[in-house]
Scaffold this motif. Structure first.
Motif, PDB file in Angstrom:
ATOM      1  N   THR A 234       0.828  -1.202   0.000  1.00  0.00           N
ATOM      2  CA  THR A 234       0.000   0.000   0.000  1.00  0.00           C
ATOM      3  C   THR A 234       0.863   1.253   0.000  1.00  0.00           C
ATOM      4  O   THR A 234       0.591   2.201  -0.738  1.00  0.00           O
ATOM      5  CB  THR A 234      -0.894   0.009   1.260  1.00  0.00           C
ATOM      6  OG1 THR A 234      -1.416  -1.301   1.419  1.00  0.00           O
ATOM      7  CG2 THR A 234      -2.000   0.995   1.107  1.00  0.00           C
TER       8      THR A 234
ATOM      9  N   LEU B 132       3.913   1.609  -1.069  1.00  0.00           N
ATOM     10  CA  LEU B 132       4.578   1.768  -2.364  1.00  0.00           C
ATOM     11  C   LEU B 132       3.620   2.351  -3.386  1.00  0.00           C
ATOM     12  O   LEU B 132       3.986   3.178  -4.213  1.00  0.00           O
ATOM     13  CB  LEU B 132       5.073   0.406  -2.848  1.00  0.00           C
ATOM     14  CG  LEU B 132       6.532   0.102  -2.557  1.00  0.00           C
ATOM     15  CD1 LEU B 132       6.907  -1.238  -3.176  1.00  0.00           C
ATOM     16  CD2 LEU B 132       7.426   1.201  -3.113  1.00  0.00           C
ATOM     17  N   VAL B 133       2.365   1.906  -3.315  1.00  0.00           N
ATOM     18  CA  VAL B 133       1.376   2.399  -4.268  1.00  0.00           C
ATOM     19  C   VAL B 133       1.237   3.909  -4.130  1.00  0.00           C
ATOM     20  O   VAL B 133       1.202   4.641  -5.120  1.00  0.00           O
ATOM     21  CB  VAL B 133       0.023   1.687  -4.062  1.00  0.00           C
ATOM     22  CG1 VAL B 133      -1.057   2.412  -4.838  1.00  0.00           C
ATOM     23  CG2 VAL B 133       0.126   0.254  -4.533  1.00  0.00           C
TER      24      VAL B 133
ATOM     25  N   ILE C 240       4.503   5.533  -5.527  1.00  0.00           N
ATOM     26  CA  ILE C 240       4.626   5.485  -6.984  1.00  0.00           C
ATOM     27  C   ILE C 240       3.544   6.347  -7.647  1.00  0.00           C
ATOM     28  O   ILE C 240       3.807   7.065  -8.611  1.00  0.00           O
ATOM     29  CB  ILE C 240       4.561   4.025  -7.484  1.00  0.00           C
ATOM     30  CG1 ILE C 240       5.735   3.247  -6.892  1.00  0.00           C
ATOM     31  CG2 ILE C 240       4.606   3.981  -9.003  1.00  0.00           C
ATOM     32  CD1 ILE C 240       5.766   1.802  -7.290  1.00  0.00           C
ATOM     33  N   GLY C 241       2.332   6.287  -7.087  1.00  0.00           N
ATOM     34  CA  GLY C 241       1.248   7.093  -7.644  1.00  0.00           C
ATOM     35  C   GLY C 241       1.601   8.570  -7.639  1.00  0.00           C
ATOM     36  O   GLY C 241       1.455   9.262  -8.657  1.00  0.00           O
TER      37      GLY C 241
ATOM     38  N   GLY D 208       4.341   9.455 -10.053  1.00  0.00           N
ATOM     39  CA  GLY D 208       3.844   9.599 -11.429  1.00  0.00           C
ATOM     40  C   GLY D 208       3.289  10.989 -11.671  1.00  0.00           C
ATOM     41  O   GLY D 208       3.608  11.646 -12.661  1.00  0.00           O
TER      42      GLY D 208
ATOM     43  N   VAL E 110       5.078  13.813 -14.154  1.00  0.00           N
ATOM     44  CA  VAL E 110       4.424  14.400 -15.332  1.00  0.00           C
ATOM     45  C   VAL E 110       4.315  15.914 -15.173  1.00  0.00           C
ATOM     46  O   VAL E 110       4.628  16.680 -16.082  1.00  0.00           O
ATOM     47  CB  VAL E 110       3.031  13.777 -15.549  1.00  0.00           C
ATOM     48  CG1 VAL E 110       2.278  14.553 -16.622  1.00  0.00           C
ATOM     49  CG2 VAL E 110       3.161  12.328 -15.956  1.00  0.00           C
TER      50      VAL E 110
ATOM     51  N   MET F 244      -4.530  15.083 -12.928  1.00  0.00           N
ATOM     52  CA  MET F 244      -3.758  13.955 -12.403  1.00  0.00           C
ATOM     53  C   MET F 244      -3.698  14.028 -10.881  1.00  0.00           C
ATOM     54  O   MET F 244      -3.787  13.020 -10.193  1.00  0.00           O
ATOM     55  CB  MET F 244      -2.335  13.982 -12.958  1.00  0.00           C
ATOM     56  CG  MET F 244      -2.218  13.282 -14.277  1.00  0.00           C
ATOM     57  SD  MET F 244      -0.507  12.940 -14.676  1.00  0.00           S
ATOM     58  CE  MET F 244      -0.230  11.356 -13.878  1.00  0.00           C
TER      59      MET F 244
ATOM     60  N   ILE G 171      -5.896  15.318  -8.874  1.00  0.00           N
ATOM     61  CA  ILE G 171      -7.185  14.916  -8.310  1.00  0.00           C
ATOM     62  C   ILE G 171      -7.290  13.393  -8.299  1.00  0.00           C
ATOM     63  O   ILE G 171      -7.657  12.775  -7.297  1.00  0.00           O
ATOM     64  CB  ILE G 171      -8.342  15.535  -9.123  1.00  0.00           C
ATOM     65  CG1 ILE G 171      -8.320  17.057  -8.959  1.00  0.00           C
ATOM     66  CG2 ILE G 171      -9.679  14.972  -8.665  1.00  0.00           C
ATOM     67  CD1 ILE G 171      -9.313  17.771  -9.835  1.00  0.00           C
ATOM     68  N   GLY G 172      -6.912  12.786  -9.441  1.00  0.00           N
ATOM     69  CA  GLY G 172      -6.952  11.326  -9.524  1.00  0.00           C
ATOM     70  C   GLY G 172      -6.068  10.686  -8.465  1.00  0.00           C
ATOM     71  O   GLY G 172      -6.469   9.747  -7.777  1.00  0.00           O
TER      72      GLY G 172
ATOM     73  N   PHE H 284      -7.548  10.761  -4.951  1.00  0.00           N
ATOM     74  CA  PHE H 284      -8.495   9.670  -4.685  1.00  0.00           C
ATOM     75  C   PHE H 284      -7.729   8.393  -4.379  1.00  0.00           C
ATOM     76  O   PHE H 284      -8.075   7.640  -3.460  1.00  0.00           O
ATOM     77  CB  PHE H 284      -9.420   9.440  -5.889  1.00  0.00           C
ATOM     78  CG  PHE H 284     -10.376  10.572  -6.117  1.00  0.00           C
ATOM     79  CD1 PHE H 284     -11.076  11.133  -5.054  1.00  0.00           C
ATOM     80  CD2 PHE H 284     -10.594  11.081  -7.389  1.00  0.00           C
ATOM     81  CE1 PHE H 284     -11.958  12.173  -5.255  1.00  0.00           C
ATOM     82  CE2 PHE H 284     -11.471  12.117  -7.601  1.00  0.00           C
ATOM     83  CZ  PHE H 284     -12.152  12.670  -6.541  1.00  0.00           C
ATOM     84  N   GLY H 285      -6.665   8.156  -5.157  1.00  0.00           N
ATOM     85  CA  GLY H 285      -5.858   6.968  -4.938  1.00  0.00           C
ATOM     86  C   GLY H 285      -5.225   6.973  -3.562  1.00  0.00           C
ATOM     87  O   GLY H 285      -5.270   5.973  -2.830  1.00  0.00           O
ATOM     88  N   ALA H 286      -4.672   8.120  -3.178  1.00  0.00           N
ATOM     89  CA  ALA H 286      -4.019   8.219  -1.879  1.00  0.00           C
ATOM     90  C   ALA H 286      -5.035   8.018  -0.754  1.00  0.00           C
ATOM     91  O   ALA H 286      -4.765   7.332   0.234  1.00  0.00           O
ATOM     92  CB  ALA H 286      -3.326   9.567  -1.740  1.00  0.00           C
TER      93      ALA H 286
ATOM     94  N   CYS I  46      -5.655   4.382  -0.400  1.00  0.00           N
ATOM     95  CA  CYS I  46      -4.538   3.681   0.221  1.00  0.00           C
ATOM     96  C   CYS I  46      -4.472   3.980   1.713  1.00  0.00           C
ATOM     97  O   CYS I  46      -4.250   3.083   2.525  1.00  0.00           O
ATOM     98  CB  CYS I  46      -3.232   4.082  -0.441  1.00  0.00           C
ATOM     99  SG  CYS I  46      -3.112   3.456  -2.109  1.00  0.00           S
TER     100      CYS I  46
END
Lengths: 397, 387
Positions: free
Chosen positions: A24, A26-27, A30-31, A34, A38, A273, A275-276, A279-281, A284
């Motif tokens: 989790t 690492l996700v 890495i997220g 990314g 960018v 990106m 915002i996306g 949500f991912g964080a 996690c």
């Protein structure tokens, strides 16, 4: 004091147990890497473009175009107009008393990018000898300057990098004339490095031109007063129908549309990106909290307060985000910094080459975005963790 | 169909998690929709190109003018059924350089050459007969609030009038429109009458910017292009003729590889999404091991359980993809007005939907397969025992 101890102890435990939630964590890293990668790369492109245009020109230099024209390509100046500019009083002179004014013409030549066959509009500038004294930042880094009256060119460093066949010694053929590349020059990374330069008279005869596009001159007095005085002289003189621009002002205008576009693209992409990734964080961090539910409830049961829990969870989120931001920035730096790119500037209808510039302020900006994502992703789960009634949490055991 | 409720229950077992995942997938596809629209806008010249049109420009640099006298010689090339020409006016409107393109054309020839540009019959006739006439695209007319019949004061940055003034004035006699949105971007221009323009300008008389040829048979395009260029070999104004599509592609290449840039950004976006969603899916399945075991106990085959888990991933991704593209579509009008019409109209193409849906399915398989296989391999006894 006890409170601080609790925070320290809990934060230590939280960070100590990260390896147990390695996947989790690492996700998240890495997220965010990314997103930041960018973001920094796209902004580095915009920064590089801005830098190229912003570093072109100096306050004490002016460019004269036909009245009403905002770009060299649209302008046209007859020979008689041009010869009247050099003797004007505001124009600086070199040690031997020659005026520092260069009448120049611009033609577009077709050259393919390296490894491609499609032609691109590469600007080819014919300059008078004074051009080198006016733009004294120009340095020939390999080879030599062109000779007058001979079909020889010197090529800007970025043009040589982008387009095929522009090495010293190479021959390039344009419109029934062959030219020899005799040197590569640098001008501190400005737009002229995207150009090919040759002697004005030779260019005129080879390209069958009879008019110039612009005059670039150095002013004896580069201050606002000096510029205004020079502008007045030109506008009052009935022989002239010319617009006078300070160089930096002129080149900034040329860049505006394209740099606005690049900026808009960069920030739109980065915002979405982020915002996306937020949500991912969130996801996690929620699952990190869920996996520690019993542990946190136990701590609460033995007397740890809610705030230390929030602080420790936030610390974890922020640290992971920061790590992600650092990795993203480092990747952007490794892959993008110094990479060069060329595109068509719609305003000048010619190719302009520039380098990606990953500056320290962009890296800091990247870290800030990472922290924002981390905060947004950590806060709600942290509060939820602190609020969950101990009995409910322990019942899941 | 009867498994739908089961699927739904599995998906929304943990509402927050699924909604957050859905939102991040949705954002990824929103970005995909936007960037694809930008890419398409840069490359759309090639899409709307007509295979029966060729373009002739000066051989050495496309901005060099060509003699107007070439017109009749090009017309006589076998296979050419129509010729039009256009010249770049270099417009400056309200002190803004290149606010929109203005082309000096022979009205009849140009409008015949581009039948996809729609104009009312009366307006077409008015444009042909009015020497100072001009027609403008509908988007421009709306952007600047022009009215039919009004004077358009437009300066040229390139061409002074005979008296030396750079200020020109035209009468707006018609409005151009197009039905197809890919073509509509080609109407963001003003056309003026070359007969008047060429007579009134001070320099470059008798010259034009480029020629457009209509040919009867697209298969002959290359041969006809060679035949046209052969007419002018060794003249002071040599030409380069190429199919419209090739020209458009070449022009897009000048801008640089927008496609590659967009691809790299999207690769980063989808990689991130793959990671986040994959992690969530795996976790969700881990938590539900006992439930899956019960399903198997009551008679669900291994295959059915696998498909059920895979279907969850597919539904999640497709739902996110659909919502994301819908969001992108609804954002387009705002983006288009933000660019002030200086940029071609952005819109979500049908093709974008297809590509996005296929990406969604591929991602779903990549994300869903590992947990699905895990579910397939579950041994009932071990799973129920919590081992």
């Amino acid at each position: 004091m006890r409170w601080l101890n609790q925070i320290a102890a809990l934060t230590f435990i939280t960070l100590w147990t990260i390896p147990q939630r390695l996947g989790t964590s690492l996700v998240i890293v890495i997220g965010i890497a990314g997103v930041v990668g960018v973001l920094v790369s796209v902004l580095a492109m915009s920064e590089g473009f801005r830098h190229t245009l912003a570093s072109t020109g100096r306050q004490d230099r002016v460019i004269l175009l036909r009245a009403g024209s905002d770009a060299e390509l649209a302008s046209g100046l007859e020979r008689d107009q041009v010869t009247l500019v050099a003797p004007l009083s505001g124009v600086a002179r070199d040690l031997r008393g020659h005026p520092l004014a260069s009448a120049e013409l611009m033609v577009m030549v077709d050259l393919p990018r390296k490894g491609q066959t499609e032609p691109n509009n590469v600007p080819f500038r014919g300059v008078q000898p004074a051009a080198f004294a006016i733009r004294d930042e120009l340095k020939v880094v390999s080879g030599r300057r062109f000779e007058r009256g001979v079909r020889e060119v010197i090529v800007g460093r970025k043009a040589a990098e982008q387009f095929a066949g522009l090495n010293v010694g190479a021959t390039i053929g344009f419109r029934d004339s062959d030219w020899t590349v005799v040197g590569i020059f640098e001008t501190g990374g400005d737009v002229h490095e995207s150009e090919i330069w040759a002697d004005a008279e030779t260019t005129m005869s080879a390209f069958r031109r009879s008019i110039y596009q612009s005059v670039t001159a150095r002013l004896a007095d580069g201050s606002d007063a000096g510029f205004t005085a020079f502008k007045d002289v030109v506008s009052r003189d009935p022989r002239f129908s010319l617009s006078v621009f300070r160089e930096p002002e002129y080149y900034a205008k040329q860049a505006k549309v394209l740099s606005d576009l690049i900026n808009m693209l960069g920030y739109t992409v980065a915002a979405f990106m982020a915002i996306g990734a937020m949500f991912g964080a969130l996801n996690c961090m929620y699952s990190a909290i869920a996996s520690r539910q019993v542990e946190i409830a136990t701590l609460r049961a033995i007397g740890f307060g809610g705030t230390p829990v929030v602080v420790s969870v936030m610390t974890e989120a922020l640290l992971l985000a920061l790590l992600g931001g650092a990795v993203g920035g480092a990747l952007a730096y490794l892959y993008c910094d110094g990479a060069s790119l060329s595109t068509l500037n719609f305003n000048t209808f010619s190719q302009v080459a520039f380098d990606f510039r990953v500056t320290s302020s962009l890296l800091v900006q990247g870290l800030l975005w990472a922290l924002i994502i981390g905060t947004a992703g950590g806060l709600l789960p942290a509060i939820q963790a602190a609020r969950l009634p101990v009995t409910v949490a322990l019942r899941t055991l | 169909m009867r498994y739908v409720p089961l699927l739904w229950a599995g998906l929304f077992r943990k509402k927050t998690r699924t909604i957050l995942t859905l939102l991040s997938v949705c954002v990824a596809f929103l970005l995909f929709g936007l960037l694809h629209a930008v890419k398409a806008a840069f490359e759309s010249g090639a899409d709307s190109a007509d295979a029966k049109r060729l373009l002739t420009t000066a051989r050495y640099a496309i901005i060099e003018p060509l003699p107007l006298s070439y017109l009749h010689r090009i017309e006589q090339v076998p296979g050419v059924v129509g010729v039009a020409h256009a010249d770049w006016f270099g417009a400056k409107y309200q002190n803004e350089s290149n606010a929109f393109p203005v082309l000096a054309v022979d009205p009849r020839r140009y409008l015949d050459m581009y039948p996809e540009l729609r104009i009312a019959h009366g307006q077409r006739d008015a444009f042909i007969t009015t020497r100072t006439g001009a027609v403008a695209g509908r988007r421009l007319v709306e952007r600047f609030g022009w009215r039919l019949g009004q004077k358009l004061p437009i300066s040229s940055e390139i061409y002074p009038r005979a008296d030396g003034s750079m200020h020109w004035e035209f009468d707006l006699v018609g409005i151009l429109d197009a039905d197809d949105p890919t073509v509509r971007r080609n109407t963001d221009l003003v056309l003026i009458n070359v007969a008047y323009f060429d007579e009134a300008r001070q320099s470059n008389k008798g010259r034009t910017g480029w020629y457009i040829e209509r040919i009867a048979d697209p298969a002959q395009a290359q041969a006809i292009a060679v035949a046209i260029d052969a007419l002018f070999t060794n003249s002071p104004d040599e030409t380069k003729t190429q199919p419209e599509k090739e020209f458009a592609i070449g022009f897009a290449k000048q801008v640089g590889d927008i496609g590659a840039l967009v691809l790299r950004i999207l690769a980063a976006v989808f990689f991130t999404i793959l990671l986040l969603t994959g992690n969530t899916m795996a976790q969700s399945i881990r938590e539900r091991v006992p439930e899956l075991a019960i399903l198997k106990t009551i008679g669900f085959s291994d295959g059915k359980v696998t498909v059920l888990v895979l279907a969850e991933a597919v539904v999640l991704l497709l739902l996110g993809c659909g919502l994301g593209l819908l969001a992108a579509t609804s954002l387009m009008p705002a983006m288009n007005s933000a660019t002030g019409g200086r940029f071609p109209t952005l819109f979500v193409h049908g093709r974008t939907w297809l590509v996005a849906m296929s990406i969604a399915v591929v991602l779903a398989l990549a994300i869903g397969l590992p947990p699905a296989l895990r579910a397939r391999r579950l041994k009932i006894i071990e799973a129920l025992a919590g081992r």
